[in-house]
Motif scaffolding. Structure first.
Motif, mmCIF file in Angstrom:
data_model
loop_
_atom_site.group_PDB
_atom_site.id
_atom_site.type_symbol
_atom_site.label_atom_id
_atom_site.label_comp_id
_atom_site.label_asym_id
_atom_site.label_seq_id
_atom_site.Cartn_x
_atom_site.Cartn_y
_atom_site.Cartn_z
ATOM 1 N N ASN A 81 -107.574 10.668 62.329
ATOM 2 C CA ASN A 81 -106.785 11.628 62.311
ATOM 3 C C ASN A 81 -107.621 12.808 62.102
ATOM 4 O O ASN A 81 -106.725 14.160 61.247
ATOM 5 C CB ASN A 81 -105.176 11.495 62.328
ATOM 6 N N VAL A 111 -104.694 20.183 62.605
ATOM 7 C CA VAL A 111 -103.182 19.922 62.206
ATOM 8 C C VAL A 111 -102.474 19.432 63.778
ATOM 9 O O VAL A 111 -101.816 19.062 63.398
ATOM 10 C CB VAL A 111 -102.578 21.725 61.723
ATOM 11 N N ARG A 114 -102.806 16.052 63.986
ATOM 12 C CA ARG A 114 -102.250 15.430 63.414
ATOM 13 C C ARG A 114 -100.858 14.810 63.931
ATOM 14 O O ARG A 114 -100.065 13.941 63.344
ATOM 15 C CB ARG A 114 -102.351 15.820 62.332
ATOM 16 N N ALA A 115 -100.266 15.502 64.285
ATOM 17 C CA ALA A 115 -98.851 16.008 64.736
ATOM 18 C C ALA A 115 -98.762 14.747 66.047
ATOM 19 O O ALA A 115 -98.019 13.831 66.280
ATOM 20 C CB ALA A 115 -98.598 17.042 65.273
ATOM 21 N N VAL A 117 -101.128 11.638 66.381
ATOM 22 C CA VAL A 117 -101.597 10.742 65.092
ATOM 23 C C VAL A 117 -101.120 10.672 64.142
ATOM 24 O O VAL A 117 -101.423 11.087 62.824
ATOM 25 C CB VAL A 117 -102.816 10.981 65.185
ATOM 26 N N GLY A 118 -99.777 10.053 64.327
ATOM 27 C CA GLY A 118 -99.405 10.123 62.389
ATOM 28 C C GLY A 118 -100.007 9.216 61.977
ATOM 29 O O GLY A 118 -100.391 8.918 62.693
#
Lengths: 282, 490
Positions: A81, A111, A114-115, A117-118
């Motif tokens: 991520n 950014v 990453r939403a 891929v937590g």
């Protein structure tokens, strides 16, 4: 020898059906290919931490990354991520694709990635806010909920999925930092799944927890994998054996072997894997 | 032999005793050090303490008590007229006696005889004056016979008393050494004894700071009570006019209203905070979150140099550069700004406290765990969202504490306002006019010719106490907040 190790994951991908005939249970549980990492090399300053790592992670399943301390498994997880971007001196080379799309391409915003891929961290890290605000944090940032009612629903669903709802539904305004360690970690999981990520990365999520809290989280992981692709770094081989369908063994920055979990633990093809899973080193 | 020489000898004896004690302990256990309860060096310290410490304490007590005692005895020779006079008269007479007594040991026996004769009236006292003058002891007039008698007593008592003290010190040291030496054996718990003495020493050191504070507060408090005998506390605390007049005009004629000064202080501090808080806080956020390690390594010390500039230099700057600049600027846009105004003093003071706000806030922001940042990034938050929504809220109590500490600095600040704020005690809302502060008035009431019995001077102590209470309350509150915040992550 080295070449043979690196070939292995590729073979597994090309013939996903083949192991099905020989081994009935585990491969059947795998979903579609989610993440494909090819020739990943990583440096912290001058020091190389990852060497030509090739790994596939599949949907609707759990992939465990095991290996001795400092072997690069957490580092590799944080590549998925682009969490390593936060570290100035870290440099990544190679190709990592999420649904076939290069996540290190210049047009990809880490950014937004990453939403999708937590991540859940080793130490529970709830924000010093209320339980409600902890879960509502990400949906609010990404503007997922227009009304308070929608937000309430997202918070409730996330907490239910994380198995925390029953314990906290009466005190959503209490500070998240006031929960016990295991509850905090489940709160962090609820927070991570509140934006419906496609992948959930877990970096030793149970290493700071007692055995009962660990069992709760493991059950949770088992349920979450129905809709998610999960990659988990763990120091506990029992945990890897319990929760994962596939296991990757890292050693000294290299991916030594990846295969179905049962194969890795019963019939590994590499001597180092054999030694590690039988407790001869690590 | 002076007290300093004695002290040096005692310390030397202590060092010697250390080595002897060490050796003795090794001797008593026959070289088998594991049989000793305490290591040899502790036996050394033990013997050194027993040798030097009691003697040094005796020396110190003697040093404190000697002068008042001998002077008291000598004073009994003075005529009753002097003894019943005022304290000032007595002090004056005694200083003449001291002068003569200091000259006495330098006289030859014949000359001393002249003095003795003068004392008992066989020769005139002017002869004695001549004799003393030859040895550099110049007296304003012929000394009274009683003065000579007192001086003679003083000199003759000081010398044998001094030598008795010397002998007592050395005897005590010798006694301590012998007793300690005889007690050294393997099972002696020397370490426990030495450590107890050390702990006593450390405790004493920390008491000094506390006692000093208490002493300062008490002295200010008593003078303040003294002041309130001239002016009622109500007039002082709620008076709106500051006009102390001069001490010669007559007692309690002036008006001592605190409010204009308090208002000036708070007004300037508020302007200073308006400058320092945004600049300092933004600087801190940049330093801790955005700046690369190279920029940070350079910029943070430079910013902290600002805190090291003496405030008087800020005062010059305000007076000679910034005040006139502001005045000219105001003139150009049609505003009448006085060269020394709230704005000038406030802005320069704001610059002075920027490093306090930025440095403390920087530390506090850095104390927010990295895991919270990662948690936020991991959810797809941008850096600015993370700072605004996670880091600043988490650090807020600490930042408030930092701002309060800076505010108490601003309130207590003196030199900038002395030079840049003016001396007129105005009660005004206009930041372009001069005001004055509590600290400025303390300075002006305590400079020049003083009479410590007039309210004009004593009011400075009342002002000082007011200031002390304000800053103390701010500091306590700030520390409370900062501490509460620290506990959150531990």
């Amino acid at each position: 020898m080295e070449a043979k190790v690196e070939d292995r994951p590729a073979m597994t991908v090309e013939q996903p059906a083949e192991p099905k005939e020989t081994d009935d249970a585990a491969p059947a549980a795998l979903g579609e290919l989610k993440i494909k990492a090819t020739d990943v090399n990583l440096w912290y300053g001058e020091k190389q931490a990852l060497f030509d790592v090739n790994l596939e992670v599949f949907g609707q399943s759990v992939t465990a990354l095991i290996g001795p301390s400092g072997c690069g498994k957490s580092t590799f997880l944080r590549c998925l991520n682009r969490m390593n971007d936060v570290i100035d001196i870290c440099k990544v080379k190679g190709d990592i694709r999420l649904d076939g799309e290069d996540i290190y391409a210049p047009e990809v915003d880490p950014v937004q990635l990453r939403a999708r891929v937590g991540m859940v961290f080793q130490k529970p890290n709830p924000f010093p806010k209320s339980i409600y605000e902890n879960v509502a944090y990400a949906p609010r940032l990404h503007g997922l909920c227009a009304t308070k009612a929608q937000m309430d629903e997202v918070v409730e669903t996330s907490l239910i999925k994380a198995g925390l709802w029953e314990e906290v539904k009466d005190r959503l305004d209490a500070p998240g930092t006031g929960l016990s360690g295991g509850q905090q970690q489940r709160l962090c999981i609820a927070r991570a799944i509140s934006v419906n990520p496609e992948v959930l990365l877990m970096d030793e999520p149970c290493s700071a927890l007692d055995p009962i809290a660990t069992a709760t989280i493991e059950t949770l992981i088992d349920e979450l994998k129905e809709n998610l692709c999960i990659a988990i770094v763990t120091h506990s081989m029992q945990q890897a054996a319990r929760v994962s369908q596939r296991t990757a063994f890292f050693h000294l920055g290299k991916l030594v072997e990846v295969n179905d979990t049962s194969t890795i633990f019963t019939n590994p093809s590499d001597q180092r894997t054999q030694d590690y899973v039988t407790g001869r080193f690590g | 032999m002076s007290s300093l020489t004695i002290l040096a000898i005692l310390i030397g004896a202590g060092v010697l005793a250390y080595f002897i004690g060490r050796m003795r302990s090794i001797q008593t256990c026959g070289g088998q050090q594991q049989n000793l309860h305490s290591r040899p060096s502790y036996h050394g310290y033990y013997l050194a303490i027993l040798t030097a410490l009691p003697a040094i304490i005796l020396l110190a007590v003697w040093g404190i008590a000697e002068r008042p005692l001998t002077r008291y005895v000598a004073m009994q020779e003075l005529p009753a007229k002097v003894l019943q006079g005022s304290d000032a008269e007595k002090a004056l007479t005694m200083s003449v006696v001291d002068t003569i007594a200091e000259g006495l040991p330098q006289l030859s026996p014949e000359e001393y005889e002249v003095l003795r004769k003068a004392r008992y009236g066989f020769v005139t006292t002017s002869d004695a004056r001549d004799v003393l003058a030859r040895h550099g002891v110049v007296l304003g007039s012929d000394p009274d016979r009683s003065l000579l008698a007192a001086a003679d007593e003083l000199a003759s008592r000081a010398e044998p008393a001094g030598s008795r003290c010397r002998s007592a010190c050395f005897a005590l040291a010798a006694l301590g050494f012998v007793w300690g030496y005889s007690r050294i054996r393997p099972e002696l718990r020397a370490r426990n004894i030495v450590e107890r003495v050390m702990r006593g020493g450390l405790f004493l050191a920390s008491t000094v700071a506390v006692l000093t504070t208490v002493g300062i507060v008490l002295s200010v408090l008593f003078e303040t009570i003294h002041f309130f005998q001239f002016v009622s506390p109500f007039d002082f605390l709620f008076g709106t006019v500051w006009d102390p007049r001069f001490a010669t005009v007559g007692k309690a004629e002036g008006q001592f209203g605190l409010l204009p000064l308090l208002w000036g202080t708070l007004f300037i501090s508020a302007v200073a905070l308006l400058v320092a808080v945004p600049v300092g806080l933004f600087a801190a956020i940049y330093m801790s979150e955005y700046a690369g390690s190279k920029v940070r390594a350079f910029a943070k010390p430079v910013l902290e140099i600002l805190a090291g500039i003496p405030t008087i230099v800020y005062g010059f700057f305000a007076l000679s550069v910034f005040g006139p600049l502001l005045r000219d600027l105001g003139f150009n846009i049609g505003l009448e700004i006085s060269a020394s105004s709230v704005l000038t003093a406030g802005i320069v003071m704001g610059v002075m406290i920027i490093p306090f706000v930025s440095s403390l806030s920087d530390d506090i922001i850095n104390a927010v765990p990295q895991s919270l940042r990662e948690g936020s990034y991991g959810l797809g938050a941008t850096q600015s969202e993370t700072i605004k929504k996670v880091i600043l809220p988490a650090a807020l109590p600490g930042i408030v504490g930092a701002v309060l500490l800076a505010a108490s600095r601003a309130i207590g600040e003196t030199m900038i306002v002395v030079l840049a704020a003016g001396i007129a005690a105005n009660l005004t809302l206009n930041p372009l006019e001069p005001v004055t502060t509590i600290t400025v008035k303390i300075v002006s009431q305590l400079t020049g010719d003083l009479e410590f019995n007039s309210p004009q001077t004593l009011v400075a102590f009342a002002l000082g106490l007011t200031l002390f209470i304000i800053t103390l309350a701010l500091n306590v509150y700030a520390l409370y907040i900062v501490r509460k915040y620290r506990e959150q992550y531990e």
